[in-house]
Design a protein around this motif. Structure first.
Motif, PDB file in Angstrom:
ATOM      1  N   LEU A 185       0.822  -1.205   0.000  1.00 16.52           N
ATOM      2  CA  LEU A 185       0.000   0.000   0.000  1.00 16.52           C
ATOM      3  C   LEU A 185       0.859   1.260   0.000  1.00 16.52           C
ATOM      4  O   LEU A 185       0.473   2.287  -0.597  1.00 16.52           O
ATOM      5  N   ALA A 186       2.010   1.193   0.660  1.00 16.80           N
ATOM      6  CA  ALA A 186       2.914   2.343   0.623  1.00 16.80           C
ATOM      7  C   ALA A 186       3.414   2.602  -0.795  1.00 16.80           C
ATOM      8  O   ALA A 186       3.501   3.747  -1.244  1.00 16.80           O
ATOM      9  N   LEU A 187       3.730   1.522  -1.510  1.00 14.59           N
ATOM     10  CA  LEU A 187       4.160   1.673  -2.900  1.00 14.59           C
ATOM     11  C   LEU A 187       3.044   2.244  -3.758  1.00 14.59           C
ATOM     12  O   LEU A 187       3.281   3.100  -4.622  1.00 14.59           O
ATOM     13  N   ARG A 188       1.809   1.786  -3.507  1.00 12.90           N
ATOM     14  CA  ARG A 188       0.679   2.323  -4.263  1.00 12.90           C
ATOM     15  C   ARG A 188       0.519   3.826  -3.995  1.00 12.90           C
ATOM     16  O   ARG A 188       0.270   4.605  -4.913  1.00 12.90           O
ATOM     17  N   ALA A 189       0.667   4.220  -2.728  1.00 14.15           N
ATOM     18  CA  ALA A 189       0.599   5.637  -2.385  1.00 14.15           C
ATOM     19  C   ALA A 189       1.686   6.420  -3.118  1.00 14.15           C
ATOM     20  O   ALA A 189       1.438   7.517  -3.651  1.00 14.15           O
ATOM     21  N   LEU A 190       2.884   5.864  -3.172  1.00 14.89           N
ATOM     22  CA  LEU A 190       3.993   6.513  -3.866  1.00 14.89           C
ATOM     23  C   LEU A 190       3.684   6.674  -5.346  1.00 14.89           C
ATOM     24  O   LEU A 190       3.904   7.745  -5.927  1.00 14.89           O
ATOM     25  N   ARG A 191       3.135   5.636  -5.964  1.00 12.69           N
ATOM     26  CA  ARG A 191       2.809   5.695  -7.394  1.00 12.69           C
ATOM     27  C   ARG A 191       1.700   6.700  -7.672  1.00 12.69           C
ATOM     28  O   ARG A 191       1.595   7.237  -8.776  1.00 12.69           O
ATOM     29  N   ARG A 192       0.858   6.970  -6.700  1.00  9.77           N
ATOM     30  CA  ARG A 192      -0.192   7.967  -6.866  1.00  9.77           C
ATOM     31  C   ARG A 192       0.315   9.386  -6.586  1.00  9.77           C
ATOM     32  O   ARG A 192      -0.450  10.342  -6.694  1.00  9.77           O
ATOM     33  N   GLY A 193       1.597   9.488  -6.205  1.00 10.78           N
ATOM     34  CA  GLY A 193       2.183  10.810  -6.016  1.00 10.78           C
ATOM     35  C   GLY A 193       2.261  11.274  -4.581  1.00 10.78           C
ATOM     36  O   GLY A 193       2.483  12.463  -4.328  1.00 10.78           O
ATOM     37  N   ALA A 194       2.072  10.360  -3.616  1.00 14.16           N
ATOM     38  CA  ALA A 194       2.128  10.744  -2.212  1.00 14.16           C
ATOM     39  C   ALA A 194       3.479  11.355  -1.864  1.00 14.16           C
ATOM     40  O   ALA A 194       4.523  10.943  -2.374  1.00 14.16           O
ATOM     41  N   ALA A 195       3.435  12.351  -0.963  1.00 16.86           N
ATOM     42  CA  ALA A 195       4.665  13.009  -0.515  1.00 16.86           C
ATOM     43  C   ALA A 195       5.234  12.344   0.722  1.00 16.86           C
ATOM     44  O   ALA A 195       6.347  12.674   1.137  1.00 16.86           O
ATOM     45  N   GLY A 196       4.485  11.412   1.341  1.00 18.47           N
ATOM     46  CA  GLY A 196       4.969  10.727   2.528  1.00 18.47           C
ATOM     47  C   GLY A 196       3.844  10.015   3.240  1.00 18.47           C
ATOM     48  O   GLY A 196       2.665  10.132   2.880  1.00 18.47           O
ATOM     49  N   VAL A 197       4.215   9.226   4.268  1.00 14.62           N
ATOM     50  CA  VAL A 197       3.244   8.563   5.132  1.00 14.62           C
ATOM     51  C   VAL A 197       3.714   8.682   6.575  1.00 14.62           C
ATOM     52  O   VAL A 197       4.922   8.694   6.851  1.00 14.62           O
ATOM     53  N   ILE A 198       2.742   8.790   7.497  1.00 11.42           N
ATOM     54  CA  ILE A 198       3.043   8.867   8.930  1.00 11.42           C
ATOM     55  C   ILE A 198       2.040   7.995   9.661  1.00 11.42           C
ATOM     56  O   ILE A 198       0.840   8.068   9.395  1.00 11.42           O
ATOM     57  N   THR A 199       2.514   7.188  10.587  1.00  8.86           N
ATOM     58  CA  THR A 199       1.637   6.446  11.476  1.00  8.86           C
ATOM     59  C   THR A 199       2.208   6.474  12.882  1.00  8.86           C
ATOM     60  O   THR A 199       3.425   6.320  13.064  1.00  8.86           O
ATOM     61  N   ASP A 200       1.349   6.676  13.865  1.00 12.66           N
ATOM     62  CA  ASP A 200       1.826   6.589  15.249  1.00 12.66           C
ATOM     63  C   ASP A 200       1.643   5.177  15.794  1.00 12.66           C
ATOM     64  O   ASP A 200       1.715   4.954  16.992  1.00 12.66           O
ATOM     65  N   GLY A 201       1.442   4.225  14.873  1.00 11.73           N
ATOM     66  CA  GLY A 201       1.378   2.810  15.219  1.00 11.73           C
ATOM     67  C   GLY A 201       2.519   2.056  14.578  1.00 11.73           C
ATOM     68  O   GLY A 201       3.599   2.601  14.331  1.00 11.73           O
ATOM     69  N   GLY A 202       2.267   0.779  14.268  1.00 10.47           N
ATOM     70  CA  GLY A 202       3.308  -0.071  13.724  1.00 10.47           C
ATOM     71  C   GLY A 202       3.390  -0.022  12.210  1.00 10.47           C
ATOM     72  O   GLY A 202       2.399   0.198  11.521  1.00 10.47           O
ATOM     73  N   LEU A 203       4.590  -0.236  11.699  1.00  8.41           N
ATOM     74  CA  LEU A 203       4.834  -0.317  10.267  1.00  8.41           C
ATOM     75  C   LEU A 203       5.159  -1.768   9.926  1.00  8.41           C
ATOM     76  O   LEU A 203       6.059  -2.364  10.506  1.00  8.41           O
TER      77      LEU A 203
END
Length: 476
Positions: free
Chosen positions: A346-364
């Motif tokens: 899902l992180a890769l999908r976000a990147l391909r859609r042009g996301a500038a980053g991801v943040i979670t205060d939980g687990g990765l």
């Protein structure tokens, strides 16, 4: 002129809110469907231009599925309803928000204009419409994507509901609502809607050269209307951040050039003390992050609720598919460290859609893979378990708590190796400007200390040192 598909509806009925993603975007979820009627003169087809009236600025698209009635339906049950359908087609429910104030509820002048209901280019015939995919493109870029399993009210319920009180005749069209992602388009833009493999409904936006007559209602735009048109009625900050100049390239470059520590001090000067997302670390300390918040909220696991809404195209996956270029996915996991909240796919999908980053205060999850992704990612802990161990993905584009900080959709986020700060959109330009200036001054101070100067009177600079600094700046 006859429609290429041979459509001749007696009425076109449109549903207001019918996708969960759109309801989350609007900040309200209806208990029952509500409708408005579009005139049959608004019917159009693929290839025909869509005209934005003179003096208007907020023409928005809404990719939808047209349910085409095949046989007369009167007081039919949900179980019988689909047998009255001739087929399904891609449609676009265009509307000019500049006229929203004129006919509240009916949308007559906002959505009833000639050519504002293009349908086609082909009819899909299927006995099971429960897993149909709808996609909308603007200038070739995917901007809406949803499956019919995200509908609040299925086609069968819509037909049964309407037929309780009116007769649906052959050729009638029901526009079944739009998913999240609808926004404003400009003259020259090309909007395409695709239903499964039936081809793309294609319409170019053009401006009307004919001046609008002075009699009758005139276009009117407010901040609230503009926010609704851009798809962020529940998040005024997002609309503000979308305005030109709020986060343009010059401002982004300034924010990339300064540290979060400097930005933090500038925010504190302005009375914003709670701005640093605590307890998260970067997967790639070498990457800088600047973007606009798109929020996602997880709630504590309850097994029956997860079984109902946690699988398939749940809120987590829908939010990833709705990310726009330059946005940062902010996941509120309540600081819970007992499971993963996002994995590498899902992180890769976000990147391909042009996301500038991801943040979670939980687990990765899949955390080692993130070291190879060119995506700034911040997280609390590494955890191999899936989110269903502790979380229910609930909703998006609402205010959330992440790392002890309130994050609003549309807030500006800046991240470096030290962490992430949250900037209110209204302060971005001045914070960026003053942060750059502060770092210039601190670089001067650092160099003087490196040369052996005392910090007394230098940090902060007294009048004498200030004069030296300004003379050096002027000389450069």
């Amino acid at each position: 002129m006859e429609h290429p598909l041979g459509l001749a509806p007696g009425k076109i009925i449109a549903v207001h809110l019918n996708y969960r993603s759109r309801a989350a975007e609007r900040g309200r979820t209806p208990a029952v469907p509500s409708y408005f009627v579009k005139p049959t003169s608004s019917l159009s087809w693929s290839g025909r231009p869509v005209v934005r009236p003179a003096g208007c600025e907020l023409l928005a698209f809404e990719g939808e599925i047209a349910v085409i009635i095949g046989t007369r339906a009167h007081r039919v049950s949900p179980e019988q309803a689909l047998s009255h359908v001739a087929g399904y087609a891609a449609a676009n429910d265009f509307g000019v928000y500049d006229f929203k104030h004129a006919d509240l509820g009916s949308n007559l002048r906002a959505k009833g204009q000639d050519g504002y209901t293009p349908v086609g280019p082909a009819i899909l015939r299927t006995d099971d419409p429960s897993k149909l995919w709808l996609r909308t493109y603007v200038n070739g870029e995917l901007v809406q994507e949803a499956c019919t399993d995200d509908l609040l009210f299925g086609f069968d319920l819509l037909i049964a509901d309407l037929s309780r009180l009116m007769t649906l005749e052959p050729g009638d069209i029901i526009l079944a609502g739009t998913p999240a992602g609808s926004t404003v388009v400009q003259p020259g833009d090309v909007v395409e809607v695709e239903l499964e493999d039936t081809g793309r409904l294609r319409n170019e936006i053009v401006s009307d050269d004919h001046k609008l007559a002075s009699y009758g209602v005139q276009p009117k735009v407010t901040d609230e209307v503009r926010a609704a048109a851009y798809g962020s009625a529940g998040a005024p900050a997002a609309a503000e951040a979308a305005k030109p100049g709020v986060l343009d390239e010059e401002i982004k470059e300034a924010l990339r050039s300064v540290s979060t520590a400097t930005i933090s001090s500038q925010l504190r000067k302005r009375g914003i003390d709670h701005h640093f997302i605590e307890g998260v670390k970067p997967a790639r300390p070498d990457l800088r992050m600047v973007g606009i918040a798109r929020t996602l909220r997880y709630l504590p696991l309850r097994e029956d609720v997860f079984a109902e809404i946690g699988n398939g195209m749940n809120a987590q996956k829908r939010t990833v598919e709705e990310i726009q270029p330059g946005e940062v996915l902010v996941i509120s996991a309540r600081g819970e460290h007992g499971s993963g909240t996002l994995g590498d796919i899902l992180a890769l999908r976000a990147l391909r859609r042009g996301a500038a980053g991801v943040i979670t205060d939980g687990g990765l999850r899949d955390s080692p893979s993130f070291s190879n992704l060119e995506l700034p990612s911040y997280y609390a802990v590494a955890h191999a378990a899936v989110l269903g161990r502790r979380h229910v993905p609930m909703d998006s584009q609402i205010p959330v708590d992440c790392g002890g900080v309130l994050v609003m959709p549309g807030d500006v986020l800046v991240g470096d190796a030290e962490g992430v700060v949250v900037i209110p959109p209204r302060l971005v330009a001045e914070v960026a400007r003053d942060s750059v200036q502060q770092e210039k001054e601190e670089r001067f101070i650092y160099e003087r200390v490196d040369e052996g100067a005392s910090v007394d009177g230098l940090y902060p600079m007294n009048k004498a040192w200030r004069q030296v600094y300004e003379e050096q700046e002027h000389a450069e």
